[in-house]
Design an enzyme around this catalytic site. Structure first.
Site, PDB file in Angstrom:
ATOM      1  NE  ARG A  13      -4.249  -1.514   0.212  1.00  0.00           N
ATOM      2  CZ  ARG A  13      -4.395  -2.504  -0.674  1.00  0.00           C
ATOM      3  NH1 ARG A  13      -3.477  -2.712  -1.602  1.00  0.00           N
ATOM      4  NH2 ARG A  13      -5.451  -3.295  -0.640  1.00  0.00           N
TER       5      ARG A  13
ATOM      6  CG  HIS B  80      -3.597  -0.197  -6.619  1.00  0.00           C
ATOM      7  ND1 HIS B  80      -3.911   0.384  -5.418  1.00  0.00           N
ATOM      8  CD2 HIS B  80      -3.615  -1.536  -6.401  1.00  0.00           C
ATOM      9  CE1 HIS B  80      -4.114  -0.566  -4.504  1.00  0.00           C
ATOM     10  NE2 HIS B  80      -3.949  -1.748  -5.093  1.00  0.00           N
TER      11      HIS B  80
HETATM   12  N1  LIG Z   1      -0.937  -3.999  -5.521  1.00  0.00           N
HETATM   13  C1  LIG Z   1      -1.931  -4.849  -5.628  1.00  0.00           C
HETATM   14  O1  LIG Z   1      -2.576  -4.957  -6.670  1.00  0.00           O
HETATM   15  C2  LIG Z   1      -2.254  -5.743  -4.464  1.00  0.00           C
HETATM   16  C3  LIG Z   1      -3.074  -6.859  -4.684  1.00  0.00           C
HETATM   17  C4  LIG Z   1      -3.314  -7.717  -3.616  1.00  0.00           C
HETATM   18  C5  LIG Z   1      -2.769  -7.464  -2.366  1.00  0.00           C
HETATM   19  N2  LIG Z   1      -1.994  -6.366  -2.181  1.00  0.00           N
HETATM   20  C6  LIG Z   1      -1.393  -6.088  -0.859  1.00  0.00           C
HETATM   21  O2  LIG Z   1      -0.775  -7.266  -0.375  1.00  0.00           O
HETATM   22  C7  LIG Z   1      -1.095  -7.398   1.010  1.00  0.00           C
HETATM   23  C8  LIG Z   1      -0.868  -8.814   1.472  1.00  0.00           C
HETATM   24  O3  LIG Z   1      -1.898  -9.668   1.030  1.00  0.00           O
HETATM   25  P1  LIG Z   1      -2.025 -11.172   1.605  1.00  0.00           P
HETATM   26  O4  LIG Z   1      -3.295 -11.727   1.089  1.00  0.00           O
HETATM   27  O5  LIG Z   1      -0.773 -11.937   1.362  1.00  0.00           O
HETATM   28  O6  LIG Z   1      -2.132 -10.854   3.175  1.00  0.00           O
HETATM   29  P2  LIG Z   1      -2.087 -11.883   4.390  1.00  0.00           P
HETATM   30  O7  LIG Z   1      -2.392 -13.280   3.933  1.00  0.00           O
HETATM   31  O8  LIG Z   1      -2.923 -11.294   5.466  1.00  0.00           O
HETATM   32  O9  LIG Z   1      -0.548 -11.875   4.840  1.00  0.00           O
HETATM   33  C9  LIG Z   1       0.021 -10.790   5.487  1.00  0.00           C
HETATM   34  C10 LIG Z   1       1.466 -11.115   5.859  1.00  0.00           C
HETATM   35  O10 LIG Z   1       2.041  -9.942   6.433  1.00  0.00           O
HETATM   36  C11 LIG Z   1       2.627 -10.288   7.686  1.00  0.00           C
HETATM   37  N3  LIG Z   1       2.550  -9.164   8.623  1.00  0.00           N
HETATM   38  C12 LIG Z   1       1.471  -8.425   8.977  1.00  0.00           C
HETATM   39  N4  LIG Z   1       1.814  -7.493   9.884  1.00  0.00           N
HETATM   40  C13 LIG Z   1       3.134  -7.655  10.115  1.00  0.00           C
HETATM   41  C14 LIG Z   1       4.066  -7.011  10.971  1.00  0.00           C
HETATM   42  N5  LIG Z   1       3.706  -6.004  11.781  1.00  0.00           N
HETATM   43  N6  LIG Z   1       5.349  -7.443  10.951  1.00  0.00           N
HETATM   44  C15 LIG Z   1       5.719  -8.479  10.168  1.00  0.00           C
HETATM   45  N7  LIG Z   1       4.886  -9.135   9.328  1.00  0.00           N
HETATM   46  C16 LIG Z   1       3.605  -8.727   9.312  1.00  0.00           C
HETATM   47  C17 LIG Z   1       1.807 -11.464   8.178  1.00  0.00           C
HETATM   48  O11 LIG Z   1       2.544 -12.172   9.183  1.00  0.00           O
HETATM   49  P3  LIG Z   1       1.973 -13.533   9.843  1.00  0.00           P
HETATM   50  O12 LIG Z   1       2.088 -14.578   8.760  1.00  0.00           O
HETATM   51  O13 LIG Z   1       2.882 -13.794  10.978  1.00  0.00           O
HETATM   52  O14 LIG Z   1       0.551 -13.258  10.243  1.00  0.00           O
HETATM   53  C18 LIG Z   1       1.575 -12.237   6.890  1.00  0.00           C
HETATM   54  O15 LIG Z   1       2.673 -13.056   6.612  1.00  0.00           O
HETATM   55  C19 LIG Z   1      -2.529  -6.867   1.089  1.00  0.00           C
HETATM   56  O16 LIG Z   1      -2.903  -6.501   2.394  1.00  0.00           O
HETATM   57  C20 LIG Z   1      -2.434  -5.660   0.176  1.00  0.00           C
HETATM   58  O17 LIG Z   1      -1.945  -4.563   0.908  1.00  0.00           O
HETATM   59  C21 LIG Z   1      -1.732  -5.510  -3.207  1.00  0.00           C
END
Ligand SMILES: NC(=O)c1ccc[n+]([C@@H]2O[C@H](COP(=O)([O-])OP(=O)(O)OC[C@H]3O[C@@H](n4cnc5c(N)ncnc54)[C@H](OP(=O)(O)O)[C@@H]3O)[C@@H](O)[C@H]2O)c1
Length: 311
Positions: free
Chosen positions: A226, A274
Site C-alpha cells: 500500500r 495499482h
Molecule cells: N498492488 C496490488 O494490486 C495488491 C493486490 C493484492 C494485495 N496487495 C497487498 O498485499 C497485502 C498482502 O496480502 P495477503 O493476502 O498476502 O495478506 P495476508 O495473507 O494477510 O498476509 C500478510 C502477511 O504480512 C505479515 N505481517 C502483517 N503485519 C506484520 C508485521 N507487523 N510485521 C511483520 N509481518 C507482518 C503477516 O505475518 P503472519 O504470517 O505472521 O501473520 C503475513 O505473513 C494486502 O494486504 C495488500 O496490501 C496488493
C-alpha cells in the site's frame, strides 16, 4: 439476503454486474444509500466506503472487501466492533502477483533498465551477466500472496528470505525471519526487497531510510503493498544516493498519482497504476455468497480479518 453495495471510488453495480446477475435469487443487491428498508441489510460489499456509510445499517453483520486488502474498510469511522470484515483470498490472484513480481525481479537482475537506455542511444554493449543465485530477494509478508511469490522466486533460483510477524517453518530455498529483530537480519545483503504487507498501524511507513540503508548497495524495491507503507522522500533520497538503483511502484500515497508528482519522470522508477493483481469478479462474488451462507446458518464467515492485528 440483502447486500448493500458501498463505494466512493467505484461504480460497484457496473463493475460486478456479472456476479450480481449470477447471484440473483440468492442475494438481493441494493445501492448505498438510495433505497428503503435499511434495517434489512445484513451484508455489505465495500471499497473505500464513505465515513458514515455503516451507520445507516443497524443490522449489518459483515462487510466483504472486493480485495485481499481491507485497510480502507477498517479505517471507516462508522464500522462498529461487532461487524465482521471479510477479505478475498484467491490462489489465482496470488499467481498473478507472483508473475508481476517475477517480471520486475528479472528486470533488475538482467539489467534491462540499462539495456533499454542503451537501446535509446543505439549502444551495443554486453553487460556482465548475473545468475538469479547472485541476487538475494527479501519479501516483507509471507501470507496468502507473499508465500506464493516466495515459492515461485525460489523455484527460479533466487535466494529468498521472508519476513512475517509470527515464526514460520522452514521451506526449501526460503529462509524465514520474524519480528523486529528478524527484519534487520533479513535485510542484510538483500538486493531486491518486495513489499507484500497489509497496511496496519505497525507497518505504516515501514519502507523508510533505515530499511533501504540496511539493504545491499544498489538494491531494488518492488512496492506492491500500500502507498502508506512508503516514505516517499526516503525512497527518492536512496535513489539519488545510489543506495537503491531502482524501484517498481504499483501503489501510492495518492491514487491516482498526481500529474505533478516527481515519480512519473524519475529515471529509476517504473510505475503502474495499482494494477499488480485484482481479485477476480468470481472470487468476489464467491466471497459474498459464502459469507451470506455463513450468516444464514448462524456461523462465523471465513476469511474474517482480525480486528486486533488489522489484517
Ligand atoms: N498492488 C496490488 O494490486 C495488491 C493486490 C493484492 C494485495 N496487495 C497487498 O498485499 C497485502 C498482502 O496480502 P495477503 O493476502 O498476502 O495478506 P495476508 O495473507 O494477510 O498476509 C500478510 C502477511 O504480512 C505479515 N505481517 C502483517 N503485519 C506484520 C508485521 N507487523 N510485521 C511483520 N509481518 C507482518 C503477516 O505475518 P503472519 O504470517 O505472521 O501473520 C503475513 O505473513 C494486502 O494486504 C495488500 O496490501 C496488493
Amino acid at each position: 439476503m440483502r447486500c448493500v453495495l458501498v463505494s466512493t471510488t467505484l461504480d460497484m453495480r457496473a463493475v460486478f454486474a456479472p456476479e450480481i446477475a449470477r447471484l440473483q435469487g440468492q442475494i438481493d443487491f441494493v445501492d448505498h444509500p438510495d433505497f428503503a428498508a435499511a434495517n434489512d441489510v445484513q451484508l455489505a460489499l465495500a471499497w473505500h466506503p464513505p465515513a458514515d456509510a455503516f451507520a445507516r445499517y443497524p443490522n449489518l453483520k459483515a462487510v466483504c472487501s472486493i480485495a485481499a486488502g481491507v485497510d480502507n474498510i477498517l479505517s471507516c469511522p462508522s464500522l462498529r466492533d461487532n461487524i465482521d470484515v471479510v477479505r478475498v483470498v484467491e490462489p489465482a490472484q496470488a499467481q498473478m502477483m507472483s508473475g508481476f513480481v517475477i517480471w520486475h525481479a528479472i528486470w533488475h537482475q538482467r539489467r534491462f533498465a540499462t539495456y533499454r537506455a542503451q537501446q535509446q542511444n543505439k549502444i551495443w554493449q554486453r553487460l556482465p551477466q548475473r545468475t538469479a543465485q547472485q541476487v538475494p530477494v527479501g519479501i516483507l509478508g509471507h501470507g496468502a500472496i507473499g508465500a506464493r511469490v516466495a515459492a515461485d522466486l525460489a523455484m527460479l533460483g533466487f535466494p529468498v528470505k521472508v519476513w512475517s510477524r509470527s515464526a514460520k517453518p522452514p521451506s526449501p530455498g526460503i529462509t524465514a525471519f520474524h519480528g523486529r529483530d528478524g527484519l534487520r537480519a533479513m535485510l542484510q545483503d538483500t538486493e531486491i526487497l518486495v513489499n507484500l504487507l497489509p497496511l496496519t498501524p505497525e507497518t505504516r511507513g515501514i519502507l523508510n531510510r533505515d530499511v533501504f540503508t540496511a539493504m545491499r548497495r544498489g538494491g531494488y524495491l518492488i512496492q506492491v503493498g500500500r502507498g502508506e507503507h512508503l516514505v516517499e522522500a526516503d525512497l527518492l533520497a536512496a535513489l539519488d544516493s545510489g543506495q537503491l538503483s531502482g524501484a517498481a511502484l504499483d501503489v501510492f500515497l495518492a491514487e491516482p498519482l498526481p500529474k505533478e508528482h516527481s515519480f512519473w519522470s524519475h529515471p529509476g522508477i517504473v510505475l503502474t497504476p495499482h494494477d499488480a493483481c485484482d481479485a477476480s469478479l468470481a472470487a468476489v462474488g464467491g466471497t459474498v455468497l459464502a459469507t451470506a451462507e455463513a450468516l444464514r446458518a448462524g456461523m462465523r464467515p471465513g476469511n474474517v480479518v482480525d480486528r486486533g492485528t488489522g489484517y
